[in-house]
Design a protein around this motif. Structure first.
Motif, mmCIF file in Angstrom:
data_model
loop_
_atom_site.group_PDB
_atom_site.id
_atom_site.type_symbol
_atom_site.label_atom_id
_atom_site.label_comp_id
_atom_site.label_asym_id
_atom_site.label_seq_id
_atom_site.Cartn_x
_atom_site.Cartn_y
_atom_site.Cartn_z
ATOM 1 N N LEU A 97 -23.345 28.711 10.664
ATOM 2 C CA LEU A 97 -24.594 29.258 10.139
ATOM 3 C C LEU A 97 -24.968 30.572 10.818
ATOM 4 C CD1 LEU A 97 -26.968 26.161 9.707
ATOM 5 C CD2 LEU A 97 -26.370 27.834 7.948
ATOM 6 N N ARG A 98 -24.703 30.656 12.106
ATOM 7 C CA ARG A 98 -25.142 31.839 12.853
ATOM 8 C C ARG A 98 -24.327 33.086 12.522
ATOM 9 N NH1 ARG A 98 -25.807 27.653 16.930
ATOM 10 N NH2 ARG A 98 -28.052 27.267 17.186
ATOM 11 N N VAL A 99 -23.161 32.923 11.951
ATOM 12 C CA VAL A 99 -22.354 34.104 11.596
ATOM 13 C C VAL A 99 -22.280 34.320 10.091
ATOM 14 C CG1 VAL A 99 -20.965 33.848 13.689
ATOM 15 C CG2 VAL A 99 -20.146 32.855 11.530
ATOM 16 N N ALA A 100 -22.856 33.400 9.319
ATOM 17 C CA ALA A 100 -22.771 33.483 7.861
ATOM 18 C C ALA A 100 -23.460 34.735 7.332
ATOM 19 C CB ALA A 100 -23.381 32.226 7.233
ATOM 20 N N LYS A 101 -22.900 35.312 6.286
ATOM 21 C CA LYS A 101 -23.434 36.537 5.693
ATOM 22 C C LYS A 101 -23.979 36.320 4.285
ATOM 23 C CE LYS A 101 -20.078 39.441 8.188
ATOM 24 N NZ LYS A 101 -18.958 40.395 8.021
ATOM 25 N N GLY A 102 -23.787 35.139 3.728
ATOM 26 C CA GLY A 102 -24.130 34.914 2.336
ATOM 27 C C GLY A 102 -25.619 34.793 2.063
ATOM 28 N N LYS A 103 -25.990 35.047 0.834
ATOM 29 C CA LYS A 103 -27.364 34.825 0.377
ATOM 30 C C LYS A 103 -27.679 33.336 0.384
ATOM 31 C CE LYS A 103 -30.432 35.672 -3.593
ATOM 32 N NZ LYS A 103 -30.529 36.273 -4.959
ATOM 33 N N TYR A 104 -26.636 32.547 0.083
ATOM 34 C CA TYR A 104 -26.765 31.092 0.075
ATOM 35 C C TYR A 104 -25.744 30.483 1.027
ATOM 36 C CZ TYR A 104 -29.339 31.994 -4.255
ATOM 37 O OH TYR A 104 -30.240 32.461 -5.177
ATOM 38 N N ILE A 105 -26.060 29.277 1.489
ATOM 39 C CA ILE A 105 -25.160 28.512 2.352
ATOM 40 C C ILE A 105 -24.741 27.259 1.607
ATOM 41 C CG2 ILE A 105 -24.909 27.268 4.527
ATOM 42 C CD1 ILE A 105 -25.348 30.244 4.951
ATOM 43 N N CYS A 106 -23.446 27.034 1.495
ATOM 44 C CA CYS A 106 -22.936 25.796 0.898
ATOM 45 C C CYS A 106 -22.277 24.951 1.986
ATOM 46 C CB CYS A 106 -21.915 26.086 -0.198
ATOM 47 S SG CYS A 106 -22.617 26.097 -1.855
ATOM 48 N N THR A 110 -22.877 18.136 -0.550
ATOM 49 C CA THR A 110 -23.126 18.832 -1.817
ATOM 50 C C THR A 110 -24.228 19.873 -1.723
ATOM 51 O OG1 THR A 110 -24.827 17.292 -2.673
ATOM 52 C CG2 THR A 110 -22.511 16.688 -3.029
ATOM 53 N N TRP A 111 -24.743 20.144 -0.531
ATOM 54 C CA TRP A 111 -25.905 21.024 -0.398
ATOM 55 C C TRP A 111 -25.592 22.493 -0.665
ATOM 56 C CZ3 TRP A 111 -28.858 19.884 4.805
ATOM 57 C CH2 TRP A 111 -29.337 18.569 4.796
ATOM 58 N N ILE A 112 -26.613 23.178 -1.184
ATOM 59 C CA ILE A 112 -26.704 24.636 -1.121
ATOM 60 C C ILE A 112 -28.103 24.971 -0.639
ATOM 61 C CG2 ILE A 112 -27.386 24.927 -3.561
ATOM 62 C CD1 ILE A 112 -25.797 27.582 -3.531
ATOM 63 N N LEU A 113 -28.216 25.903 0.312
ATOM 64 C CA LEU A 113 -29.505 26.321 0.880
ATOM 65 C C LEU A 113 -29.664 27.826 0.752
ATOM 66 C CD1 LEU A 113 -28.004 24.309 3.298
ATOM 67 C CD2 LEU A 113 -30.381 24.323 4.037
ATOM 68 N N ARG A 114 -30.909 28.246 0.656
ATOM 69 C CA ARG A 114 -31.189 29.677 0.728
ATOM 70 C C ARG A 114 -31.094 30.120 2.189
ATOM 71 N NH1 ARG A 114 -32.979 31.432 -4.096
ATOM 72 N NH2 ARG A 114 -33.765 29.751 -5.455
ATOM 73 N N HIS A 115 -30.270 31.104 2.437
ATOM 74 C CA HIS A 115 -30.067 31.564 3.816
ATOM 75 C C HIS A 115 -31.353 32.116 4.414
ATOM 76 C CE1 HIS A 115 -26.945 33.614 6.692
ATOM 77 N NE2 HIS A 115 -27.800 32.837 7.323
#
Length: 298
Positions: free
Chosen positions: A78-87, A152-157
């Motif tokens: 999570l701390r290095v993720a660049k996406g608008k959303y996290i799956c 199955t989650w997707i979250l708004r980053h």
């Protein structure tokens, strides 16, 4: 890759039999704009070698020297993720080809939701498992149990960052239950009732191998939710509440004490108006009815 639409986070720990299929299921997605962050969590089998054998520019590889645990590994991603959303993705499951496309489209078209899960099917059984999707009903369900199926989650980053919604690592085996409960206090959450994941069931899973410890940690989350009603329970009330909310008879509490506790809960919600009044009251009445049924005391 600069600012992909989705960051898929996949911890890997000793899953050499399954990890290639899990990775390939993401690389075969119909939705192209994503990064796949794979975190080796101190694997001692061939899992890491298999993960590193894939040659795709969308893959980012991280590694822990020792096994820190599923949720610390996810936080690292999570701390290095660049996406608008996290799956969320597990290294022993299989994502169906349109998973990312379906979840991205849903979130884009429903900006009110910060977290969305999907229906899923146990691998090799292919029996769809659908979940309650109404937000107010989900909050009621969370009083009793984990609801949104974590893989199955997707979250708004931006919600993760705004509310510091990382996994609470002190809840080592139940941090997903804690996170979805916390999220439900901050913004609407829901379920997209389309099957987008094949879920693998095996003995090495946390729910199987660490079930007892997971249950104790889940109880702490059940008790924490009393604070949402402005209740700071005594030791006796904690024990009473856990038996009541899980429909388990506790011999030392008679029906009078159970009835009075139910009245306390209803009155607290009437004051705070945190939960939908009718839905909450209906749950309490169902739980009271459960207490009048015969129980086998083990």
């Amino acid at each position: 890759m600069q600012n992909p639409a989705i960051s898929v986070i996949m911890p890997v720990y000793n899953v050499e039999r399954y990890v290639a299929s899990a990775i390939q299921s993401i690389l075969s997605q119909s939705f192209p704009d994503y990064e796949l962050i794979i975190i080796n969590d101190g694997s001692t089998d061939r899992s890491w070698d298999i993960a590193r054998s894939f040659n795709d520019h969308r893959i980012r590889l991280l590694s822990n020297d020792t096994n820190l645990g599923n949720y610390p590994a996810r936080n690292k991603g999570l701390r290095v993720a660049k996406g608008k959303y996290i799956c969320v993705m597990d290294a022993d499951d299989i994502a169906l080809p349109d998973r990312l496309m379906a979840q991205f489209s849903f979130m884009e078209n429903h900006p009110e939701f910060g977290l969305c899960a999907t229906a899923y099917s146990p691998l090799n059984r292919f029996t769809p498992i659908y979940k309650e999707a109404d937000y107010e009903n989900i909050r009621i369900i969370l009083l009793r149990q984990c609801h949104l199926h974590h893989p199955t989650w997707i979250l708004r980053h931006n919600c993760v960052k705004k509310y510091n919604l990382y996994y609470d690592e002190t809840f080592r085996y139940a941090a997903d239950y804690v996170l979805q409960t916390r999220a439900s206090t901050l913004f609407p959450i829901t379920v997209l009732n389309e099957v987008h994941l094949y879920y693998r069931i095996h003995d090495a899973q946390i729910s199987t191998s660490k079930g007892k410890e997971q249950g104790k940690l889940a109880d702490e989350n059940r008790l924490w939710q009393l604070s949402l009603l402005g209740i700071n329970p005594t030791k006796e009330e904690r024990e009473l509440h856990l038996g009541f909310i899980k429909s388990r008879k506790i011999p030392q509490f008679d029906n009078g004490k159970v009835q009075r506790w139910a009245e306390v809960l209803i009155a607290a919600n009437a004051k705070t108006q945190y939960y939908h009044h009718t839905k909450f009251q209906d749950l309490i009445y169902v739980l009271l009815e459960d207490q009048t049924k015969p129980f086998k005391i083990c």
